[in-house]
Design a protein around this motif. Structure first.
Motif, PDB file in Angstrom:
ATOM      1  N   VAL A  18      -3.872  -1.681  -3.777  1.00 18.11           N
ATOM      2  CA  VAL A  18      -3.011  -1.599  -4.953  1.00 18.11           C
ATOM      3  C   VAL A  18      -3.021  -0.178  -5.506  1.00 18.11           C
ATOM      4  O   VAL A  18      -1.971   0.390  -5.829  1.00 18.11           O
ATOM      5  N   LEU A  19      -4.197   0.420  -5.603  1.00 15.31           N
ATOM      6  CA  LEU A  19      -4.309   1.777  -6.130  1.00 15.31           C
ATOM      7  C   LEU A  19      -3.648   2.823  -5.233  1.00 15.31           C
ATOM      8  O   LEU A  19      -3.261   3.890  -5.708  1.00 15.31           O
ATOM      9  N   SER A  20      -3.476   2.498  -3.961  1.00 15.91           N
ATOM     10  CA  SER A  20      -2.867   3.454  -3.035  1.00 15.91           C
ATOM     11  C   SER A  20      -1.341   3.478  -3.119  1.00 15.91           C
ATOM     12  O   SER A  20      -0.705   4.408  -2.630  1.00 15.91           O
ATOM     13  N   LEU A  21      -0.748   2.477  -3.754  1.00 12.70           N
ATOM     14  CA  LEU A  21       0.711   2.403  -3.831  1.00 12.70           C
ATOM     15  C   LEU A  21       1.245   3.527  -4.704  1.00 12.70           C
ATOM     16  O   LEU A  21       0.702   3.815  -5.763  1.00 12.70           O
ATOM     17  N   LYS A  22       2.315   4.166  -4.247  1.00 12.40           N
ATOM     18  CA  LYS A  22       2.789   5.386  -4.888  1.00 12.40           C
ATOM     19  C   LYS A  22       3.907   5.177  -5.910  1.00 12.40           C
ATOM     20  O   LYS A  22       4.099   6.019  -6.772  1.00 12.40           O
ATOM     21  N   ASP A  23       4.645   4.094  -5.797  1.00  7.56           N
ATOM     22  CA  ASP A  23       5.746   3.908  -6.740  1.00  7.56           C
ATOM     23  C   ASP A  23       6.111   2.429  -6.847  1.00  7.56           C
ATOM     24  O   ASP A  23       5.536   1.574  -6.168  1.00  7.56           O
ATOM     25  N   LEU A  24       7.057   2.153  -7.715  1.00  5.80           N
ATOM     26  CA  LEU A  24       7.478   0.784  -7.990  1.00  5.80           C
ATOM     27  C   LEU A  24       8.001   0.086  -6.733  1.00  5.80           C
ATOM     28  O   LEU A  24       7.702  -1.081  -6.491  1.00  5.80           O
ATOM     29  N   GLU A  25       8.767   0.795  -5.931  1.00 10.33           N
ATOM     30  CA  GLU A  25       9.314   0.204  -4.705  1.00 10.33           C
ATOM     31  C   GLU A  25       8.202  -0.211  -3.748  1.00 10.33           C
ATOM     32  O   GLU A  25       8.267  -1.292  -3.155  1.00 10.33           O
ATOM     33  N   GLU A  26       7.183   0.621  -3.608  1.00 11.08           N
ATOM     34  CA  GLU A  26       6.046   0.246  -2.751  1.00 11.08           C
ATOM     35  C   GLU A  26       5.341  -0.991  -3.305  1.00 11.08           C
ATOM     36  O   GLU A  26       4.892  -1.835  -2.537  1.00 11.08           O
ATOM     37  N   CYS A  27       5.244  -1.095  -4.623  1.00 11.73           N
ATOM     38  CA  CYS A  27       4.637  -2.280  -5.243  1.00 11.73           C
ATOM     39  C   CYS A  27       5.452  -3.528  -4.935  1.00 11.73           C
ATOM     40  O   CYS A  27       4.895  -4.573  -4.577  1.00 11.73           O
ATOM     41  N   TYR A  28       6.764  -3.421  -5.079  1.00 14.60           N
ATOM     42  CA  TYR A  28       7.623  -4.561  -4.746  1.00 14.60           C
ATOM     43  C   TYR A  28       7.399  -4.999  -3.309  1.00 14.60           C
ATOM     44  O   TYR A  28       7.237  -6.194  -3.030  1.00 14.60           O
ATOM     45  N   ARG A  29       7.376  -4.059  -2.376  1.00 14.08           N
ATOM     46  CA  ARG A  29       7.211  -4.394  -0.959  1.00 14.08           C
ATOM     47  C   ARG A  29       5.836  -5.004  -0.691  1.00 14.08           C
ATOM     48  O   ARG A  29       5.708  -6.007   0.018  1.00 14.08           O
TER      49      ARG A  29
END
Length: 104
Positions: A18-29
């Motif tokens: 979770v901490l490695s995700l860079k932006d909202l789109e990566e979170c959605y995916r």
């Protein structure tokens, strides 16, 4: 903390992911792959309940607007009152991000 009982390699891996995700789109995916739609909705609903409780909204108003059960609202309220202040931390950071000018 209740979650201390779950600490270990697998949970560390999840949180690091979770901490490695860079932006909202990566979170959605990521969350689309990780969770069911209902799980995602439940998590989002709890955060919204926390936000509304912080604003002093009534249980009835929260229940009507979010569809959350009174049990869910009570649990979130208990975390706000006696938890680890994580809802406060996250909601404050979101608020700061929304009000600070973005650098592009």
């Amino acid at each position: 903390m209740q979650i201390d009982k779950l600490r270990g390699k697998e949970l560390d891996q999840l949180f690091k992911s979770v901490l490695s995700l860079k932006d909202l789109e990566e979170c959605y995916r990521f969350f689309d792959d990780l969770c069911t739609v209902n799980e995602i909705q439940s998590l989002a609903q709890r955060l919204e309940v926390a936000r509304m409780l912080r604003e002093g909204k009534t249980y009835h108003k929260i229940e009507t607007e979010t569809g959350a059960s009174t049990a869910t609202i009570s649990r979130v309220k208990r975390c706000l009152n006696y938890g680890n202040d994580a809802y406060e931390l996250a909601l404050e950071r979101i608020k700061e991000q929304e009000t600070s000018p973005t650098v592009e």
